[in-house]
Scaffold this motif. Structure first.
Motif, PDB file in Angstrom:
ATOM      1  N   PRO A  21       0.823  -1.210   0.000  1.00  0.00           N
ATOM      2  CA  PRO A  21       0.000   0.000   0.000  1.00  0.00           C
ATOM      3  C   PRO A  21       0.857   1.260   0.000  1.00  0.00           C
ATOM      4  O   PRO A  21       1.882   1.332   0.670  1.00  0.00           O
ATOM      5  N   MET A  66      -7.463  -4.722   7.043  1.00  0.00           N
ATOM      6  CA  MET A  66      -7.683  -4.728   5.601  1.00  0.00           C
ATOM      7  C   MET A  66      -6.607  -3.878   4.941  1.00  0.00           C
ATOM      8  O   MET A  66      -6.275  -2.794   5.418  1.00  0.00           O
ATOM      9  N   GLU A  71      -5.333  -2.433   0.945  1.00  0.00           N
ATOM     10  CA  GLU A  71      -5.815  -2.223  -0.418  1.00  0.00           C
ATOM     11  C   GLU A  71      -7.342  -2.375  -0.496  1.00  0.00           C
ATOM     12  O   GLU A  71      -7.881  -2.884  -1.471  1.00  0.00           O
ATOM     13  N   GLN A  72      -8.007  -1.990   0.571  1.00  0.00           N
ATOM     14  CA  GLN A  72      -9.462  -1.869   0.671  1.00  0.00           C
ATOM     15  C   GLN A  72     -10.207  -3.204   0.742  1.00  0.00           C
ATOM     16  O   GLN A  72     -11.217  -3.316   1.418  1.00  0.00           O
ATOM     17  N   ASP A  73      -9.705  -4.233   0.051  1.00  0.00           N
ATOM     18  CA  ASP A  73     -10.512  -5.445  -0.045  1.00  0.00           C
ATOM     19  C   ASP A  73      -9.778  -6.720   0.332  1.00  0.00           C
ATOM     20  O   ASP A  73     -10.306  -7.815   0.148  1.00  0.00           O
ATOM     21  N   LYS A  74      -8.555  -6.616   0.856  1.00  0.00           N
ATOM     22  CA  LYS A  74      -7.786  -7.810   1.186  1.00  0.00           C
ATOM     23  C   LYS A  74      -7.623  -7.910   2.697  1.00  0.00           C
ATOM     24  O   LYS A  74      -7.065  -7.014   3.337  1.00  0.00           O
ATOM     25  N   ARG A  75      -8.078  -9.019   3.248  1.00  0.00           N
ATOM     26  CA  ARG A  75      -7.940  -9.265   4.674  1.00  0.00           C
ATOM     27  C   ARG A  75      -6.505  -9.725   4.958  1.00  0.00           C
ATOM     28  O   ARG A  75      -5.999 -10.667   4.338  1.00  0.00           O
TER      29      ARG A  75
END
Length: 341
Positions: free
Chosen positions: A114, A273, A275-279
């Protein structure tokens, strides 16, 4: 036995408590710390790369300077974001730094992490090809970098050059023999760890990885490393694989240590989280009296699987304090874990 290195993120700020007030402070102190680390017997000096931030960014001038000032310690990165790189120019820079250090470069690269700005690589003039993601672009550039490090000619020579050319196609100069085999890939997932093994890169695994099963961080990381080693063996590479893991480890041996890091003793893994969508799962820090620290670290499965430990350091606290932090690990912790005799 483990190789032990430090990993510096190279922060600076005008904060009154910081020893690194400027970029110049950080760069010069990074060189001094690498020299001191070699003197106390550390095996590696590694630096993080972040763009658009008050942190270390352009690694090759620093690596070359460290290489010129030291003689034994491995020097490297963890990691260079390949989305920002021109692979051919990077071959020139990396080869020059490796030659200056006489073959001690251990270069960590990756698709990136990120960022401080949105799609920062676009400002550097790079765009994914049609159908690519930015991650695909980073991996493609990494493969081109690896290919050109082989030293095989590929460029058509000018029939009217300024200086005489050798026969055949031309390669990038300077060429540093063996550097191709000292490239590491920073993997956040099991799949990219396997991909790194297939492509003959060593593995760097940090204190963050995608959460791929809900187990504790060190267990997931150990599973990632075992998958990497299996893929390396299956690929049939002639040399032995290497794996590094990063850890924040502080031996509390005086009141100053307890003041700075005593609160880390009660912290565990974290889920978040990116990059907004990766756990993702973030590994814990270790901070305790040496005897307790040895007991806790002995249970870390990923450390057991790795051959190299990179100790993340608080570079803003200055060279002297960081030498103390690293010396405390070498003296009070490493022997108890079998990392040192």
């Amino acid at each position: 036995m483990k190789k032990i290195g430090f990993l510096s993120f190279g922060h600076w700020s005008s904060h009154p408590a910081y020893k690194t007030q400027t970029a110049s402070d950080t760069l010069l102190q990074s060189i001094d710390l690498a020299v001191a680390a070699e003197e106390i017997g550390l095996d590696g000096a590694y630096f993080r790369v972040h763009h658009f931030a008050a942190q270390l960014a352009s690694p090759f001038p620093l690596l070359a300077a460290v290489g010129a000032k030291t003689s034994k310690i491995e020097i490297g990165t963890a990691v260079i974001d390949m989305r920002y790189e021109n692979p051919l120019y990077m071959v020139e820079d990396a080869s020059a730094a490796d030659l200056i250090s006489e073959g001690r470069l251990q270069l960590g690269v990756s698709r990136g992490s990120p960022e401080q700005v949105i799609d920062g690589w676009r400002y550097f003039g790079y765009e994914p090809e049609e159908g690519e993601t930015d991650a695909d672009m980073g991996r493609r550039k990494a493969l081109e970098f690896l290919d050109k490090l082989k030293g095989i000619g590929f460029a058509q020579p000018n029939p009217y050059p300024m200086f005489p050319n050798p026969p055949g196609l031309l390669r990038i100069e300077p060429y540093s023999e063996g550097l191709r085999e000292r490239i590491w890939w920073g993997a956040a997932s099991n799949a990219t760890a396997v991909w790194a093994a297939e492509n003959g890169m060593y593995l760097q695994s940090s204190t963050l990885k995608y959460d791929e099963g809900g187990k504790p961080f060190h267990v997931q990381q150990a599973e990632q490393i075992r998958l990497y080693k299996e893929a390396w063996k299956k690929a049939g590479h002639k040399r032995e694989p290497r794996v590094s893991v990063s850890r924040s480890i502080f031996a509390l041996v005086n009141d100053q240590d307890r003041y700075f890091f005593g609160q880390e003793a009660v912290r565990g893994d974290k889920i978040g989280m990116i990059e907004q969508d990766k756990r993702a799962i973030f590994g814990r820090s270790y901070a305790a009296e040496p005897d307790q620290l040895i007991k806790e670290l002995a249970k870390d499965e990923a450390i057991q699987e790795a051959d190299t430990i990179l100790l993340t350091i608080p570079n803003t606290l200055g060279v002297d304090y960081n030498v103390h932090v690293l010396s405390a690990i070498l003296e009070h912790v490493a022997p108890g874990l079998g990392w040192r005799p």
